[in-house]
Design a protein around this motif. Sequence first.
Motif, PDB file in Angstrom:
ATOM      1  N   ILE A  93     -21.294 -15.525  -9.645  1.00  0.00           N
ATOM      2  CA  ILE A  93     -22.198 -16.680  -9.678  1.00  0.00           C
ATOM      3  C   ILE A  93     -22.719 -16.996  -8.279  1.00  0.00           C
ATOM      4  O   ILE A  93     -23.917 -17.242  -8.081  1.00  0.00           O
ATOM      5  CB  ILE A  93     -21.483 -17.902 -10.283  1.00  0.00           C
ATOM      6  N   VAL A  94     -21.832 -16.983  -7.286  1.00  0.00           N
ATOM      7  CA  VAL A  94     -22.252 -17.282  -5.913  1.00  0.00           C
ATOM      8  C   VAL A  94     -23.232 -16.223  -5.419  1.00  0.00           C
ATOM      9  O   VAL A  94     -24.265 -16.557  -4.801  1.00  0.00           O
ATOM     10  CB  VAL A  94     -21.026 -17.368  -4.985  1.00  0.00           C
ATOM     11  N   LEU A  95     -22.950 -14.956  -5.671  1.00  0.00           N
ATOM     12  CA  LEU A  95     -23.858 -13.893  -5.249  1.00  0.00           C
ATOM     13  C   LEU A  95     -25.209 -14.028  -5.946  1.00  0.00           C
ATOM     14  O   LEU A  95     -26.262 -13.868  -5.312  1.00  0.00           O
ATOM     15  CB  LEU A  95     -23.242 -12.531  -5.551  1.00  0.00           C
ATOM     16  N   GLY A  96     -25.193 -14.347  -7.243  1.00  0.00           N
ATOM     17  CA  GLY A  96     -26.453 -14.549  -7.964  1.00  0.00           C
ATOM     18  C   GLY A  96     -27.247 -15.709  -7.400  1.00  0.00           C
ATOM     19  O   GLY A  96     -28.477 -15.642  -7.290  1.00  0.00           O
ATOM     20  N   ALA A  97     -26.553 -16.788  -7.034  1.00  0.00           N
ATOM     21  CA  ALA A  97     -27.242 -17.946  -6.456  1.00  0.00           C
ATOM     22  C   ALA A  97     -27.886 -17.599  -5.121  1.00  0.00           C
ATOM     23  O   ALA A  97     -29.008 -18.039  -4.816  1.00  0.00           O
ATOM     24  CB  ALA A  97     -26.254 -19.097  -6.283  1.00  0.00           C
ATOM     25  N   VAL A  98     -27.202 -16.783  -4.317  1.00  0.00           N
ATOM     26  CA  VAL A  98     -27.767 -16.369  -3.031  1.00  0.00           C
ATOM     27  C   VAL A  98     -29.000 -15.500  -3.246  1.00  0.00           C
ATOM     28  O   VAL A  98     -30.014 -15.642  -2.543  1.00  0.00           O
ATOM     29  CB  VAL A  98     -26.708 -15.620  -2.208  1.00  0.00           C
ATOM     30  N   ILE A  99     -28.954 -14.614  -4.228  1.00  0.00           N
ATOM     31  CA  ILE A  99     -30.110 -13.758  -4.522  1.00  0.00           C
ATOM     32  C   ILE A  99     -31.306 -14.601  -4.949  1.00  0.00           C
ATOM     33  O   ILE A  99     -32.442 -14.363  -4.506  1.00  0.00           O
ATOM     34  CB  ILE A  99     -29.747 -12.734  -5.615  1.00  0.00           C
ATOM     35  N   ILE A 100     -31.069 -15.608  -5.786  1.00  0.00           N
ATOM     36  CA  ILE A 100     -32.157 -16.490  -6.225  1.00  0.00           C
ATOM     37  C   ILE A 100     -32.718 -17.272  -5.034  1.00  0.00           C
ATOM     38  O   ILE A 100     -33.940 -17.442  -4.906  1.00  0.00           O
ATOM     39  CB  ILE A 100     -31.649 -17.447  -7.318  1.00  0.00           C
ATOM     40  N   LEU A 101     -31.829 -17.734  -4.153  1.00  0.00           N
ATOM     41  CA  LEU A 101     -32.277 -18.466  -2.968  1.00  0.00           C
ATOM     42  C   LEU A 101     -33.167 -17.590  -2.095  1.00  0.00           C
ATOM     43  O   LEU A 101     -34.223 -18.025  -1.623  1.00  0.00           O
ATOM     44  CB  LEU A 101     -31.071 -18.948  -2.167  1.00  0.00           C
ATOM     45  N   ILE A 102     -32.757 -16.333  -1.884  1.00  0.00           N
ATOM     46  CA  ILE A 102     -33.557 -15.422  -1.060  1.00  0.00           C
ATOM     47  C   ILE A 102     -34.912 -15.159  -1.708  1.00  0.00           C
ATOM     48  O   ILE A 102     -35.935 -15.026  -1.028  1.00  0.00           O
ATOM     49  CB  ILE A 102     -32.791 -14.097  -0.841  1.00  0.00           C
ATOM     50  N   ARG A 103     -34.913 -15.116  -3.046  1.00  0.00           N
ATOM     51  CA  ARG A 103     -36.170 -14.842  -3.760  1.00  0.00           C
ATOM     52  C   ARG A 103     -37.182 -15.960  -3.554  1.00  0.00           C
ATOM     53  O   ARG A 103     -38.374 -15.711  -3.325  1.00  0.00           O
ATOM     54  CB  ARG A 103     -35.869 -14.658  -5.259  1.00  0.00           C
ATOM     55  N   TYR A 104     -36.742 -17.215  -3.640  1.00  0.00           N
ATOM     56  CA  TYR A 104     -37.672 -18.334  -3.582  1.00  0.00           C
ATOM     57  C   TYR A 104     -37.719 -19.011  -2.211  1.00  0.00           C
ATOM     58  O   TYR A 104     -38.640 -19.777  -1.942  1.00  0.00           O
ATOM     59  CB  TYR A 104     -37.301 -19.371  -4.644  1.00  0.00           C
ATOM     60  N   ARG A 105     -36.727 -18.755  -1.382  1.00  0.00           N
ATOM     61  CA  ARG A 105     -36.749 -19.312  -0.022  1.00  0.00           C
ATOM     62  C   ARG A 105     -36.169 -18.275   0.938  1.00  0.00           C
ATOM     63  O   ARG A 105     -35.030 -18.407   1.407  1.00  0.00           O
ATOM     64  CB  ARG A 105     -35.949 -20.622   0.032  1.00  0.00           C
ATOM     65  N   PRO A 106     -36.921 -17.225   1.221  1.00  0.00           N
ATOM     66  CA  PRO A 106     -36.389 -16.119   2.043  1.00  0.00           C
ATOM     67  C   PRO A 106     -36.047 -16.530   3.465  1.00  0.00           C
ATOM     68  O   PRO A 106     -35.273 -15.824   4.130  1.00  0.00           O
ATOM     69  CB  PRO A 106     -37.531 -15.103   2.019  1.00  0.00           C
ATOM     70  N   GLU A 107     -36.602 -17.637   3.948  1.00  0.00           N
ATOM     71  CA  GLU A 107     -36.286 -18.067   5.303  1.00  0.00           C
ATOM     72  C   GLU A 107     -34.956 -18.793   5.388  1.00  0.00           C
ATOM     73  O   GLU A 107     -34.494 -19.140   6.476  1.00  0.00           O
ATOM     74  CB  GLU A 107     -37.397 -18.970   5.852  1.00  0.00           C
TER      75      GLU A 107
END
Length: 325
Positions: A302-316
């Motif tokens: 879940i944590v890894l998935g959340a980080v991937i989603i964050l990078i997708r919509y807020r790469p900075e």
Amino acid sequence: MLDYTFPTIFSTPHVLIAQEAAASNEGFDILTLLNQALNGIGIVGILLLTGLGLAITFGVMRIINLAHGEFIMLGAYVTFVFQDAFDLDLLMTIPLAFLITAFIGAVVEITIIRRLYGHPLETLLATWGLSIVLQGVVKLIFTAQLKYVKAPAYLSGNLPLFSDDSGAAVVAISYYRLFIVGVALALLGLTLYLFYGTSWGRQIRAVTQNRDMAKCLGVNTKLVDMGTFAYGCGLAGVAGSVISALKSVAPPMGQDYLVDAWMVVVTGGVDKLIGILAGSLLIGEANAIIAFMLNDPLARVIVLGAVIILIRYRPEGLFTVQKRV
């Protein structure tokens, strides 16, 4: 993600009993949740330690350093060598781990990295190859056999926070976890001071923002590059020294921390050191709390998935320097 379970020498029977009660699904236990949140503090400290050096080499210098984990490994081996040969206390080996890994980092910057600025793909391949070489050299010197580092006796045990009617502690945190967090915060404070309160820090920021202009103004950009990269590698060495008492020391151990360090850096934002603290706090506590509610493997997914989603919509990342368009 890495298993951040602390050794049993840093646990007490009341903590283990609380964890067993949660595992038996006997209902929501607020005390077990508090113990799990405190366990998350230890994870936060480890993530901050391992991510801080990477924040320097990547966030400041824009170097994709895939050998960061190997510098963590080198710091652990420095602690093992000085403890095994001279019976030094772990605290005394931390400065030695910083100096030795920083020196190796300076040599790497002069011989390899300096020729690859502005070529991210080549830097990625070079540091990946360097990681393989460092692991091979360590195996030749120390073999692949696991090594162990002793934690100081005065850092064993737990600090009780809440007790039951009989006086037995039901919520506690180990002293070694507090030690990890203290070292991580001290290094973060030192880094912030060096980068924002000294002339060397101003030169680093000047070179990062406009290398040609900084060179025209008399800044020795080669010296700044070498010092910055060496400092980031030295921080990785300190992380390895502190972690060596928690996990067995082995040539591939650094790879276990590399992915988590990258997660912390990209979550917090590569342009702000304070973002490393925020990223460590979010990932560490989220992993601990979700593991309490569900289970540890699912929490990591879940944590890894959340980080991937964050990078997708807020790469900075969550924290970044605002730039004019």
